[in-house]
Every structure is written in C-alpha cells, then in structure tokens.
Design a protein around this motif. Sequence first.
Motif, mmCIF file in Angstrom:
data_model
loop_
_atom_site.group_PDB
_atom_site.id
_atom_site.type_symbol
_atom_site.label_atom_id
_atom_site.label_comp_id
_atom_site.label_asym_id
_atom_site.label_seq_id
_atom_site.Cartn_x
_atom_site.Cartn_y
_atom_site.Cartn_z
ATOM 1 N N ARG A 77 0.670 6.220 -14.373
ATOM 2 C CA ARG A 77 2.022 6.704 -14.067
ATOM 3 C C ARG A 77 2.042 7.591 -12.827
ATOM 4 O O ARG A 77 2.949 7.507 -12.006
ATOM 5 N N ALA A 78 1.039 8.445 -12.686
ATOM 6 C CA ALA A 78 0.973 9.312 -11.507
ATOM 7 C C ALA A 78 0.814 8.481 -10.236
ATOM 8 O O ALA A 78 1.472 8.748 -9.220
ATOM 9 N N ALA A 79 -0.037 7.476 -10.290
ATOM 10 C CA ALA A 79 -0.271 6.633 -9.119
ATOM 11 C C ALA A 79 0.969 5.816 -8.763
ATOM 12 O O ALA A 79 1.331 5.707 -7.589
ATOM 13 N N THR A 80 1.621 5.251 -9.759
ATOM 14 C CA THR A 80 2.783 4.410 -9.472
ATOM 15 C C THR A 80 3.994 5.239 -9.062
ATOM 16 O O THR A 80 4.817 4.779 -8.274
ATOM 17 N N ALA A 81 4.089 6.462 -9.545
ATOM 18 C CA ALA A 81 5.216 7.332 -9.163
ATOM 19 C C ALA A 81 5.150 7.701 -7.688
ATOM 20 O O ALA A 81 6.189 7.919 -7.057
ATOM 21 N N ALA A 82 3.949 7.746 -7.139
ATOM 22 C CA ALA A 82 3.773 8.123 -5.742
ATOM 23 C C ALA A 82 3.934 6.935 -4.786
ATOM 24 O O ALA A 82 3.922 7.117 -3.573
ATOM 25 N N ASP A 84 5.883 3.588 -3.053
ATOM 26 C CA ASP A 84 7.228 3.133 -2.682
ATOM 27 C C ASP A 84 7.316 1.620 -2.840
ATOM 28 O O ASP A 84 6.559 0.891 -2.225
ATOM 29 N N GLY A 85 8.229 1.155 -3.637
ATOM 30 C CA GLY A 85 8.475 -0.272 -3.789
ATOM 31 C C GLY A 85 7.621 -0.923 -4.852
ATOM 32 O O GLY A 85 6.539 -0.436 -5.185
ATOM 33 N N PRO A 86 8.102 -2.037 -5.389
ATOM 34 C CA PRO A 86 7.420 -2.725 -6.491
ATOM 35 C C PRO A 86 5.993 -3.169 -6.154
ATOM 36 O O PRO A 86 5.079 -2.975 -6.941
ATOM 37 N N ARG A 87 5.798 -3.780 -5.002
ATOM 38 C CA ARG A 87 4.473 -4.281 -4.629
ATOM 39 C C ARG A 87 3.477 -3.125 -4.500
ATOM 40 O O ARG A 87 2.351 -3.205 -4.984
ATOM 41 N N GLU A 88 3.902 -2.045 -3.883
ATOM 42 C CA GLU A 88 3.034 -0.881 -3.720
ATOM 43 C C GLU A 88 2.706 -0.254 -5.071
ATOM 44 O O GLU A 88 1.599 0.246 -5.283
ATOM 45 N N ARG A 89 3.674 -0.278 -5.997
ATOM 46 C CA ARG A 89 3.410 0.247 -7.341
ATOM 47 C C ARG A 89 2.352 -0.595 -8.055
ATOM 48 O O ARG A 89 1.494 -0.065 -8.753
ATOM 49 N N VAL A 90 2.403 -1.901 -7.861
ATOM 50 C CA VAL A 90 1.408 -2.768 -8.508
ATOM 51 C C VAL A 90 0.025 -2.510 -7.919
ATOM 52 O O VAL A 90 -0.963 -2.426 -8.654
ATOM 53 N N TYR A 91 -0.063 -2.370 -6.598
ATOM 54 C CA TYR A 91 -1.351 -2.017 -5.989
ATOM 55 C C TYR A 91 -1.855 -0.681 -6.529
ATOM 56 O O TYR A 91 -3.030 -0.537 -6.882
ATOM 57 N N ALA A 92 -0.965 0.298 -6.584
ATOM 58 C CA ALA A 92 -1.344 1.625 -7.075
ATOM 59 C C ALA A 92 -1.806 1.552 -8.526
ATOM 60 O O ALA A 92 -2.788 2.205 -8.914
ATOM 61 N N LEU A 93 -1.098 0.773 -9.332
ATOM 62 C CA LEU A 93 -1.470 0.583 -10.736
ATOM 63 C C LEU A 93 -2.871 -0.018 -10.834
ATOM 64 O O LEU A 93 -3.719 0.481 -11.590
ATOM 65 N N ALA A 94 -3.122 -1.076 -10.086
ATOM 66 C CA ALA A 94 -4.429 -1.742 -10.138
ATOM 67 C C ALA A 94 -5.540 -0.786 -9.727
ATOM 68 O O ALA A 94 -6.585 -0.709 -10.397
ATOM 69 N N HIS A 95 -5.323 -0.038 -8.665
ATOM 70 C CA HIS A 95 -6.351 0.907 -8.214
ATOM 71 C C HIS A 95 -6.563 2.025 -9.230
ATOM 72 O O HIS A 95 -7.706 2.409 -9.505
#
Length: 192
Positions: A77-82, A84-95
Amino acid sequence: MSVQERKQRERAERERLIVATARELAEHQGWDAVTTRKLAERIEYSQPVLYSHFRGKREIIGAVALEGAAEMAAAVRAATAAADGPRERVYALAHAYLDFAVRNPAVYEAMFQLDGGLAFAQEDTPEPLKDAFAALLESLGEVAGDGVHPGLFTETFWAALHGQATLTRAGRLPPEHTEQRVELLVDRLSVV
C-alpha cells in the motif's frame, strides 16, 4: 488497571516475544532451527509457558505468517500510494512484493511455503491474509481489463510474482533479470 487486564497485557507481550524470537531465529538459521526448546531458552521461559500460548511450532509459524501478511500489505500500500497512474502502481506493487520476499525470506516462507495451519481463500481465512490479498487487488483490479474478473486477475498476477520470488530465492532464476521479468509481467498482463 485491573489484575486481569495486567495479566492479559503480559500474555500478549509474551506472545509477541515468542513470535519475534521465532522470526529472528528463522531469519538467521532457518525454520529447522526453530524448536520450542530453543525458543524457551532464548526467551527465558519454560516450554510449558510456550505451549500455553501456542500448541507447537505450526501455530508459531502461523503467527509469523499473519504478522508478515500485515507487513506485506502495508509495504504494498505504501509503494502503490506513492505511484502515479495505474501502470506505475502495478510496477510499484510488483517491486514492493518482490522486495518484501527478498528482505524477509523466513517470513515469506512461513506465509506461503510452510504449514502454519492457516486457511487461504476460504471463509475462515484470517483477516491479515484477506487484507494482504486486498492490498494486491486494490491496484491490480484496475488493470485487469474488460470482462476479466479482478479477483482472478489478481490471483494470476500474484502467482506470477510468487513464482518469481520463490524461483529467484532458490537460485533457479538469476536475480539480475528481475527488472526485465517485472516489465514483461506488467506489460503482458495489465491492461491500461
């Protein structure tokens, strides 16, 4: 504070100590090193005290898994909150997911590879496990694509991340290609 409240607080503190000690021991020496005798020695309580909190190693593994699920959900949640945009949230989630697995190998093992007596994907699934899945679903559901059930998409994406984490840890996938695998996974599976 009443005597009963004090005893409940002390009991909860002992449980936290048992779980933290098991986790630390597993992270440094592996789960085979975690025995009730070794835990009792480390926390300076008798084995019967341990058994008054947990019926055995399996329940201790389950407690570590639940703690880890809560931590992983918070990290995702912390990574995805930071982002911007759906694709970036998915990258952040995976990392965030893969980083959690690398930083906490024994906890990750307790969550997904050892028998902690926890039910997954059932009505009696403990809340921390449900919340960890919800943390994934929050970002993945929005990139599932039309006509694709968001929960099913999340399970598939999660399975791919879990496979990557597990195979990399086992030395079957070279860690230097993690970023390319994440890009391939996001590019091929998510629709944005």
